[in-house]
Structures are given as C-alpha cells and as structure tokens.
Design an enzyme around this catalytic site. Structure first.
Site, PDB file in Angstrom:
ATOM      1  CG  HIS A  36     -52.263  83.239  21.668  1.00 24.14           C
ATOM      2  ND1 HIS A  36     -51.595  83.056  20.563  1.00 24.14           N
ATOM      3  CD2 HIS A  36     -53.581  82.968  21.319  1.00 24.14           C
ATOM      4  CE1 HIS A  36     -52.282  82.813  19.311  1.00 24.14           C
ATOM      5  NE2 HIS A  36     -53.239  82.801  20.006  1.00 24.14           N
ATOM      6  CG  ASP A  60     -59.655  87.624  17.005  1.00 23.02           C
ATOM      7  OD1 ASP A  60     -59.936  87.502  15.723  1.00 23.02           O
ATOM      8  OD2 ASP A  60     -58.640  87.565  17.652  1.00 23.02           O
TER       9      ASP A  60
HETATM   10  P1  AMP Z   1     -56.589  82.371  17.967  1.00 24.41           P
HETATM   11  O1  AMP Z   1     -55.772  81.517  18.675  1.00 24.41           O
HETATM   12  O2  AMP Z   1     -56.314  83.441  17.028  1.00 24.41           O
HETATM   13  O3  AMP Z   1     -58.055  81.981  17.905  1.00 24.41           O
HETATM   14  O4  AMP Z   1     -56.842  83.520  19.503  1.00 24.41           O
HETATM   15  C1  AMP Z   1     -57.227  82.976  20.712  1.00 24.41           C
HETATM   16  C2  AMP Z   1     -57.246  84.650  21.357  1.00 24.41           C
HETATM   17  O5  AMP Z   1     -55.957  85.206  21.231  1.00 24.41           O
HETATM   18  C3  AMP Z   1     -58.547  85.235  21.251  1.00 24.41           C
HETATM   19  O6  AMP Z   1     -59.159  85.819  22.172  1.00 24.41           O
HETATM   20  C4  AMP Z   1     -57.645  86.412  20.368  1.00 24.41           C
HETATM   21  O7  AMP Z   1     -58.555  87.492  20.065  1.00 24.41           O
HETATM   22  C5  AMP Z   1     -56.365  86.524  21.155  1.00 24.41           C
HETATM   23  N1  AMP Z   1     -55.462  87.259  20.145  1.00 24.41           N
HETATM   24  C6  AMP Z   1     -54.936  86.709  18.930  1.00 24.41           C
HETATM   25  N2  AMP Z   1     -53.938  87.758  18.574  1.00 24.41           N
HETATM   26  C7  AMP Z   1     -53.838  88.543  19.521  1.00 24.41           C
HETATM   27  C8  AMP Z   1     -53.258  90.073  19.741  1.00 24.41           C
HETATM   28  N3  AMP Z   1     -52.369  90.221  18.885  1.00 24.41           N
HETATM   29  N4  AMP Z   1     -53.324  90.531  20.717  1.00 24.41           N
HETATM   30  C9  AMP Z   1     -54.266  90.278  21.731  1.00 24.41           C
HETATM   31  N5  AMP Z   1     -55.017  88.992  21.776  1.00 24.41           N
HETATM   32  C10 AMP Z   1     -54.867  88.234  20.649  1.00 24.41           C
END
Ligand code: AMP
Length: 284
Positions: free
Chosen positions: A38, A151
């Site tokens: 994030h 994702d």
């Molecule tokens: P989430 O909180 O898991 O829904 O993720 C929020 C955003 O952060 C989404 O756009 C994810 O694709 C991105 N994200 C989560 N993990 C990663 C990572 N390891 N590297 C880059 N972006 C990430």
C-alpha cells in the site's frame, strides 16, 4: 502527524477545498492493515498529486465468505500512523452503515474480464469490488486512482469499468511489492503459520518458472505444467487456479504471442493467497 479521518460529508468538503486551491486529487482505495505494498501506491500518489486521500474500508459486498470478512485484519490506529508518515491528506474510513445505509440495489457487473480466475472461485467478488470502487469514485471524485498489479484482475476490471462508463478518473498501476524471498506482500500473510509462511514463496517461484517457459517460446500448457510441478512438491500449498491469460481481457491464452499474465491462487491452510507476473515471449 496523523491525517484527519472523515466520513462522506467531511471527505467531500476537504476534496472541494483542495480542488478550489488548484490541487489535483489522488485516491488510494484500500481495505486497511496497511503494508509496504500500500505504501508504494501512496508514495506514488504523493509524488504525482497535490492532495492524497486513502480510503480504508473492508467492503462486505466483495466477500463471498463471511468467515473471511470476519477474520480480515482491522488496524485503523496503525493505519493512521502509517498514512501520517507518508504525508496523506485525509483518510476516508466509513462504517459499513455509511457506505450501505440501505440494502444496495444498484450493482456494476463487468462481463468477460470478471469471469475467470478469482471471478470463477469467488462468486460476486468483482461485482462487489466494481460497485464499491464506483461509489468511492463518486464520493471522492479523484483525478487519479492508484491500484496494485498484485491484484491484476481487479485492475483489469476497474480499467474496463472506467472505459465502459466514461468515468473521467485516470487509473494508475504500481508493480507488486515483495518480501526478500519473493512472497507478495498481503494483509492476509499475517494469518500464515510459521510453516505456511516458509512454504508460501513457492507461488512466486512457480510463476517465475512458468514465465521462463513463455519467454522461451513455450505454450501455456507447458508453462502451467512447469509451475504446477513445482507447487506439487510443496505439501502445504493447494492450487485453486493457475492460468496464462491476456493482460487486458483476463481470458486464457493458449500460445502467448505478446504480453500475458500468469496468475495463481492457492490455499495455504485456511489462507488464500493470489499472485501474478507479466511476461512475453522473447522476440526471435
Ligand atoms: P487491499 O487493501 O488488499 O484491498 O489492497 C489495496 C490496494 O493495494 C490494491 O490496489 C492492491 O492491489 C494494492 N496492493 C496490495 N498488496 C500489494 C503489493 N504487495 N504490492 C503492490 N500493491 C499492492
């Protein structure tokens, strides 16, 4: 310093103020339990826009399993410190009742791109994602929104929705942030036992093995076999899907001719992890 935490009226007011002051507006949608993945999105937003809003909302309508929703980590206090250290201007952290004051009647379905991979195994997931992201766009009205390539199917769904519905927000994407051993950072990694955590990097190793076959001109069946053979040697991992797909349509490709994504979902115990890599055949 911690950024202010707002509901819908407050975030709208702050965005209006920033826009009136001539600042461009970034939105980074998250479900919280923030980590360096994030952080990469937030840093990019901070570098490119004048005003950065981060949403923290564990969206009930995108969970196909209640136990997964209930167990999802919630750490708003730590998230506020995390955002403060990165110069975030406002955190939008609504309660479910503020986002869904009445049962939701209007949903966004993005056909085709939502159907395979996670769409096949998590019924209704992308309908929930597309709908909540559209709501966030309408609440914050950002100029740019930032999503992770981690994702990849979600990213493709959002890009398709924005094109199909003539939304004006610009979608920007950020490469996956990984641990030193290759495991993609995820809020769900915290749920892994020590043994599962040791086993988890097999997913990225398998994706790399498959990508190598694609680069060498191999077809998707050969690439999948290389990856699945590797994962099969790890007794703690159970594959849900492993596919070679077109990066834009997310539909399976038999013989890669240009850029493709190789995507995997696998269970380690009761934790479901996803990962993907992008690759293309080397030109001859
Ligand atoms: P989430 O909180 O898991 O829904 O993720 C929020 C955003 O952060 C989404 O756009 C994810 O694709 C991105 N994200 C989560 N993990 C990663 C990572 N390891 N590297 C880059 N972006 C990430």
């Amino acid at each position: 310093m911690r950024p202010p935490v707002e509901g819908i009226p407050g975030v709208r007011q702050r965005v209006a103020g920033a826009r009136a002051a001539g600042r461009s507006i970034a939105l980074v949608p998250t479900m919280g339990a923030l980590h360096a993945g994030h952080g990469a999105l937030i840093d990019r937003a901070r570098a490119e826009c004048g005003f950065v809003a981060v949403s923290v909302f564990v969206n009930p309508t995108q969970f196909d399993r209640k136990d997964d929703y209930d167990r999802y980590p919630r750490k708003l206090d730590a998230d506020l410190d995390f955002c403060g250290a990165r110069g975030v201007d406002v955190v939008f952290a609504p309660e479910p009742g503020e986002m869904y004051p009445e049962p939701q009647r209007t949903y966004i379905e993005v056909a085709g791109v939502s159907e395979r991979l996670c769409g096949e195994f998590r019924p209704g997931h992308f309908r929930g994602v597309a709908t909540v992201v559209a709501k966030l766009f309408n609440i914050v009205s950002p100029d740019a929104a930032y999503f992770g390539e981690k994702d990849a199917q979600q990213l493709a769904v959002i890009q398709t929705m924005v094109r199909d519905l003539n939304m004006t927000v610009e979608i920007r994407h950020v490469p996956t942030v990984r641990e030193a051993d290759g495991l993609a950072l995820s809020s769900r990694n915290q749920r892994l036992s020590a043994e599962e955590r040791r086993a988890a990097p097999v997913l990225y190793k398998a994706l790399q093995a498959a990508a190598e076959r694609v680069r060498a001109g191999g077809d998707s069946a050969e690439a999948r076999r290389a990856a699945l053979d590797l994962i099969a040697r790890e007794p703690l991992a159970r594959v849900e899907y492993l596919e070679v797909v077109d990066s834009r349509s997310m539909l399976p490709v038999e013989q890669p001719a240009g850029a493709v994504r190789i995507a995997v979902a696998a269970w380690l115990g009761t934790t479901r992890l996803i990962d993907n890599v992008s690759c293309e055949p080397a030109s001859v």
